[in-house]
Design a protein around this motif. Structure first.
Motif, mmCIF file in Angstrom:
data_model
loop_
_atom_site.group_PDB
_atom_site.id
_atom_site.type_symbol
_atom_site.label_atom_id
_atom_site.label_comp_id
_atom_site.label_asym_id
_atom_site.label_seq_id
_atom_site.Cartn_x
_atom_site.Cartn_y
_atom_site.Cartn_z
ATOM 1 N N ILE A 680 0.661 -1.179 0.015
ATOM 2 C CA ILE A 680 -0.036 0.021 0.013
ATOM 3 C C ILE A 680 0.803 1.323 -0.074
ATOM 4 O O ILE A 680 1.260 1.774 1.215
ATOM 5 C CB ILE A 680 -0.900 -0.089 1.177
ATOM 6 C CG1 ILE A 680 -1.743 -1.245 1.223
ATOM 7 C CG2 ILE A 680 -1.884 1.199 1.120
ATOM 8 C CD1 ILE A 680 -2.871 -1.333 2.186
ATOM 9 N N GLY A 681 1.278 1.733 -1.004
ATOM 10 C CA GLY A 681 2.171 2.855 -1.396
ATOM 11 C C GLY A 681 1.251 3.930 -2.333
ATOM 12 O O GLY A 681 0.273 3.933 -2.269
ATOM 13 N N ASP A 682 2.010 4.514 -2.906
ATOM 14 C CA ASP A 682 1.800 5.557 -3.936
ATOM 15 C C ASP A 682 1.042 4.907 -4.966
ATOM 16 O O ASP A 682 0.124 5.404 -5.731
ATOM 17 C CB ASP A 682 2.631 6.767 -4.243
ATOM 18 C CG ASP A 682 2.957 7.576 -2.807
ATOM 19 O OD1 ASP A 682 2.005 7.519 -2.095
ATOM 20 O OD2 ASP A 682 4.282 8.068 -2.913
ATOM 21 N N ASP A 691 -2.249 4.015 -10.092
ATOM 22 C CA ASP A 691 -2.292 5.163 -9.328
ATOM 23 C C ASP A 691 -3.422 5.003 -7.885
ATOM 24 O O ASP A 691 -4.511 4.873 -8.141
ATOM 25 C CB ASP A 691 -2.756 6.378 -10.028
ATOM 26 C CG ASP A 691 -2.761 7.617 -9.170
ATOM 27 O OD1 ASP A 691 -2.766 7.567 -8.148
ATOM 28 O OD2 ASP A 691 -2.661 8.711 -9.943
ATOM 29 N N CYS A 692 -2.683 5.082 -6.956
ATOM 30 C CA CYS A 692 -3.308 4.572 -5.682
ATOM 31 C C CYS A 692 -4.335 5.584 -5.138
ATOM 32 O O CYS A 692 -5.251 5.507 -4.045
ATOM 33 C CB CYS A 692 -2.449 3.957 -4.648
ATOM 34 S SG CYS A 692 -1.660 2.663 -4.839
ATOM 35 N N ALA A 693 -4.055 6.810 -5.401
ATOM 36 C CA ALA A 693 -4.748 8.151 -5.142
ATOM 37 C C ALA A 693 -6.194 7.949 -5.940
ATOM 38 O O ALA A 693 -7.218 8.435 -5.250
ATOM 39 C CB ALA A 693 -3.888 9.374 -5.305
ATOM 40 N N THR A 694 -6.163 7.590 -7.107
ATOM 41 C CA THR A 694 -7.346 7.585 -7.899
ATOM 42 C C THR A 694 -7.846 6.073 -8.183
ATOM 43 O O THR A 694 -9.068 5.990 -8.770
ATOM 44 C CB THR A 694 -7.197 8.263 -9.162
ATOM 45 O OG1 THR A 694 -6.120 7.467 -9.981
ATOM 46 C CG2 THR A 694 -6.626 9.490 -9.076
ATOM 47 N N GLY A 695 -7.075 5.130 -7.899
ATOM 48 C CA GLY A 695 -7.587 3.898 -8.344
ATOM 49 C C GLY A 695 -7.310 3.458 -9.902
ATOM 50 O O GLY A 695 -7.730 2.395 -10.242
#
Length: 787
Positions: A680-682, A691-695
């Protein structure tokens, strides 16, 4: 009273050491006897009691005998204590398996524990147990070669028997061509040289030992010391013939394995020296010299039989052991040391792992652990020039309830195979697991010192997870957990029919895909754990499981390749012994180690020089595959960290992969932000980044894809004899014993490549997604160059 002081001190010291280690090391990885917290049970089998009811009593009994008979000298006690530990381990393994050869070889695996324990116990015994009287047992410093007290007769008897008793000793990746061993299949000269070395070393050690230790123990200890000396000589020879310290610690590993093999061999057979020496010493003085000469002649005759007759026996046995397997047209198969299409063309399977059907533990409920698998994935994979997907499956999702396959999950697998077929990509069905199952450390668990709470990962269903109460706490890494070690132990020994259930699952899965040539084969178990009793588990029992699973697949009528892996030790160390030689006679098998050297291996985690260097791992993989008589295919490889460092290492890997004409599957195509291996990073790792912020999607790893998508022959008539490639540039040489039209070369890029050939006719260039396909026919020696 004084007679029992020394053995009493030795036994008490050894017992305290065992108890301290058991408390300090819950995994048993470093302890003589580990206590994981698991409760032994008759339901699990006698193996769960063996460390306590066999190993410990044999160990303490041998320690008593050695301390009583070996005197008060430190350097006679040390080999005796080593002998005690190794012999106790072999006895425990014999009870576990009922296989004498495996049990005897297995004793060597405790060498790293036996030597420190022997030094500690011997020192305290010498210090606290009293000096004892330094009397010479046999005052004669030397005797005639053929005399009654000759050291040569027992030495020759011991050494001459070695080639006949060799069993599993001196096998595996450690022994390079040119290293002397007792294995008759390596030729007569190496056997003769090694036998002479052992005979000389044993005679020298026996001469020293028999004047200090009474009875048969003197010969046994002499054998232990002599065999370890031979191991040192083997390691020194390997240092010369096996590239020495070529940037890695491999020579030290060779030395360890060679000495360990020597120690376990001597522990289990060194009594020959003691018994023969004792018989000679107690024989009547009037025994004529010709009796001694006859004994020497018999020993030399035994050596001659071992050196000349046994190789032919082994060759005839192995030649008769491979049954025919009818593989239909259109299916890939293993032929010799390569994978072929059955039409005379070598096939290089190069692609990626796809983990999007894995049933992962989810560290955070609000973050997905996998990304959806769609046909677009296969289109994208094909557009990179990849021709294979190692499709990671979870037994927990396939068979959530015992005996019942999940129809929906099975449908997802069928969809993946159909999409692969539509895009001309092969599938390897991989029964994936990491740390056995998805369970994490339960809340409130107090992990013992030296271990830590851990996430779950993936693999077996809960009903197939038998931990016997061992804690789910990790030691060093996720793969060293008392709970998962015990679960693997129970798999190997088929507790509650767990192994049988997995075998049956393979039979049912193979039934689903037996008629589909898109399925290149079946990877039986990803990175099997080592359980609690290596190499009983990692070699003997792993081989038995593979044999059963292969049988179930063949009984289902599936002709495809079966991919067999060594254990997680290969991924973590860069080498492993693997399943026992001859574990299966099936001809359609491929050896599939994971070539992670200089990547996620233990040495990189610890910041020490590589245990096995990147170049060496290819040599070792081929060496083991040659021993099995199989091709090599790397089921996983990959590199992470600083982009510049990753690029350099991946570039070296690619050059080595080409030089060896290997195929393999990169880890991994996509990795979701909630995958426990991602952390679970960026971003979600993988070639296709999340992109973990937007999926959503982030830019793909073009730096890696440039290397991975380089030009290569997907298939080549005959054999690939030389291959070099970088980007669109490729130099291929091949040799076809007869005309074949299976040449197919992938070249990336939009622009039409410049192609030069010799020995190739009917050359055709076809535009495909992501690049070009170069096809043609070849006969005899041929070359293909692309720019």
């Amino acid at each position: 009273m004084k007679t029992f002081r020394r053995p009493g001190v030795a036994v008490a010291t050894m017992l305290v050491l065992v108890m301290v280690q058991a408390v300090a090391d819950p995994t048993g990885l470093l302890a003589l006897v580990g206590w994981s917290g698991a409760v032994p049970s008759l339901a699990s089998g006698i193996w769960s009691f063996a460390p306590y009811l066999v190993f410990l009593p044999v160990l303490l009994a041998m320690v008593w005998w050695v301390a009583l008979r070996a005197g008060g000298r430190f350097w006679t006690l040390v080999p005796g204590m080593v002998l005690a530990v190794v012999l106790a381990q072999s006895a425990a393994c014999l009870v576990m398996t009922g296989d004498l050869g495996t049990a005897a070889w297995a004793g060597g695996y405790v060498t790293a524990k036996a030597v420190p324990a022997a030094l500690i116990v011997s020192a305290l015994t010498r210090w606290l147990g009293g000096r004892g009287e330094r009397t010479r047992v046999d005052p004669a410093p030397w005797t005639p070669v053929l005399g009654r007290r000759s050291v040569w007769i027992p030495a020759i008897a011991f050494a001459g028997a070695a080639p006949l008793l060799v069993g599993s000793w001196w096998t595996g990746a450690a022994y390079a061509p040119g290293v002397p061993t007792f294995r008759p299949d390596q030729g007569v000269l190496p056997v003769v040289v090694t036998v002479l070395l052992l005979a000389g070393a044993t005679a020298l050690c026996l001469r020293w030992m028999r004047s200090r230790v009474a009875g048969a123990l003197a010969g046994w200890l002499a054998a232990v010391v002599a065999a370890s000396m031979v191991g040192v000589v083997q390691a020194l020879v390997a240092l010369v013939v096996d590239d020495g310290f070529a940037g890695d610690l491999w020579p030290l590993m060779v030395a360890y394995v060679a000495v360990a093999d020597g120690l376990s061999f001597a522990a289990c057979t060194g009594w020959i020296v003691g018994v023969v020496a004792l018989v000679l010493e107690r024989a009547p003085v009037r025994t004529p010299a010709r009796t001694a000469r006859a004994a020497v002649a018999s020993a030399l005759g035994l050596l001659l039989v071992a050196g000349l007759a046994v190789p032919q026996l082994i060759a005839s046995t192995s030649a008769a052991a491979s049954p025919d397997l009818a593989v239909p047209a259109g299916f890939l198969r293993a032929e010799g040391d390569v994978i072929t299409d059955g039409d005379g063309d070598q096939v290089l399977l190069r692609g990626v792992n796809v983990n999007q059907l894995v049933d992962f533990y989810r560290p955070r409920a609000d973050v997905d652990d996998t990304r959806p698998l769609t046909e677009d994935d296969f289109a994208g994979i094909a557009a990179q020039g990849f021709d294979v997907v190692r499709l990671n499956l979870s037994w927990s999702a396939l068979e959530p309830s015992r005996g019942e396959f999940d129809a929906e999950y099975l449908g997802l697998i069928h969809d993946a195979v159909d999409w692969a077929a539509a895009h001309e990509v092969y599938i390897v069905l991989d029964m994936h697991q990491d740390s056995w199952w998805a369970g994490a450390t339960p809340e409130g668990t107090a992990c013992r010192p030296g271990t830590d709470p851990m996430w779950g990962y993936d693999g077996a269903p809960e009903w197939a997870t038998v931990t016997d109460g061992a804690p789910r706490c990790q030691f060093l890494s996720r793969d060293i957990s008392p709970a998962s070690d015990r679960a693997f132990q129970n798999l190997y020994f088929d507790t509650d029919g767990v192994q049988s259930a997995l075998v049956e699952a393979w039979g049912r899965l193979a039934t689903e895909f037996r008629d589909d040539p898109t399925v290149a084969g079946y990877d039986l178990l990803n990175e099997p754990g080592f359980g609690e009793a290596a190499p009983v588990t990692t070699a003997y029992q792993l081989g038995r499981f593979y044999e059963r699973a292969i049988g179930a697949i063949r009984d289902a009528g599936a002709p495809q390749i079966v991919f067999v892996e060594p254990t997680i030790l290969w991924s973590g160390l860069g080498f492993d012994s693997g399943p026992s030689l001859g574990f299966s006679s099936d001809p359609n098998l491929v050896f599939s180690p994971h070539l992670y050297a200089e990547s996620l291996t233990l040495d990189r985690d610890l910041g020490i020089p590589p245990i096995v260097g990147m170049a060496r791992q290819f040599v070792l993989a081929q060496r083991v595959a040659d021993a099995y008589g199989m091709p090599v295919w790397s089921g996983e490889y990959g590199y992470w960290g600083d982009p510049a460092d990753v690029g350099e290492r991946l570039g070296r890997y690619a050059a080595l992969e080409d030089a060896h004409a290997y195929g393999g599957a990169y880890w991994v195509w996509k990795q979701a932000c909630g995958d426990p291996q991602n952390g679970i990073g960026d971003t979600g790792n993988g070639l296709m980044v999340q992109d973990c912020a937007t999926g959503g999607d982030a830019p793909p790893r073009e730096d890696l894809l440039t290397v991975l998508s380089r030009a290569y022959p997907r298939s080549a008539p005959g054999l690939v004899t030389s291959l070099r490639a970088e980007g669109r540039a490729m130099e291929l040489e091949g040799s076809a014993p007869e005309r074949g039209c299976g040449l197919e070369v992938w070249v990336p890029g939009d622009d039409e490549p410049a192609v030069e050939v010799t020995g190739v006719s009917g050359l055709t260039l076809t535009r495909v997604d992501g690049g070009w396909s170069v096809t043609g026919c070849a006969d005899g020696r041929y070359t293909v160059t692309t720019r």
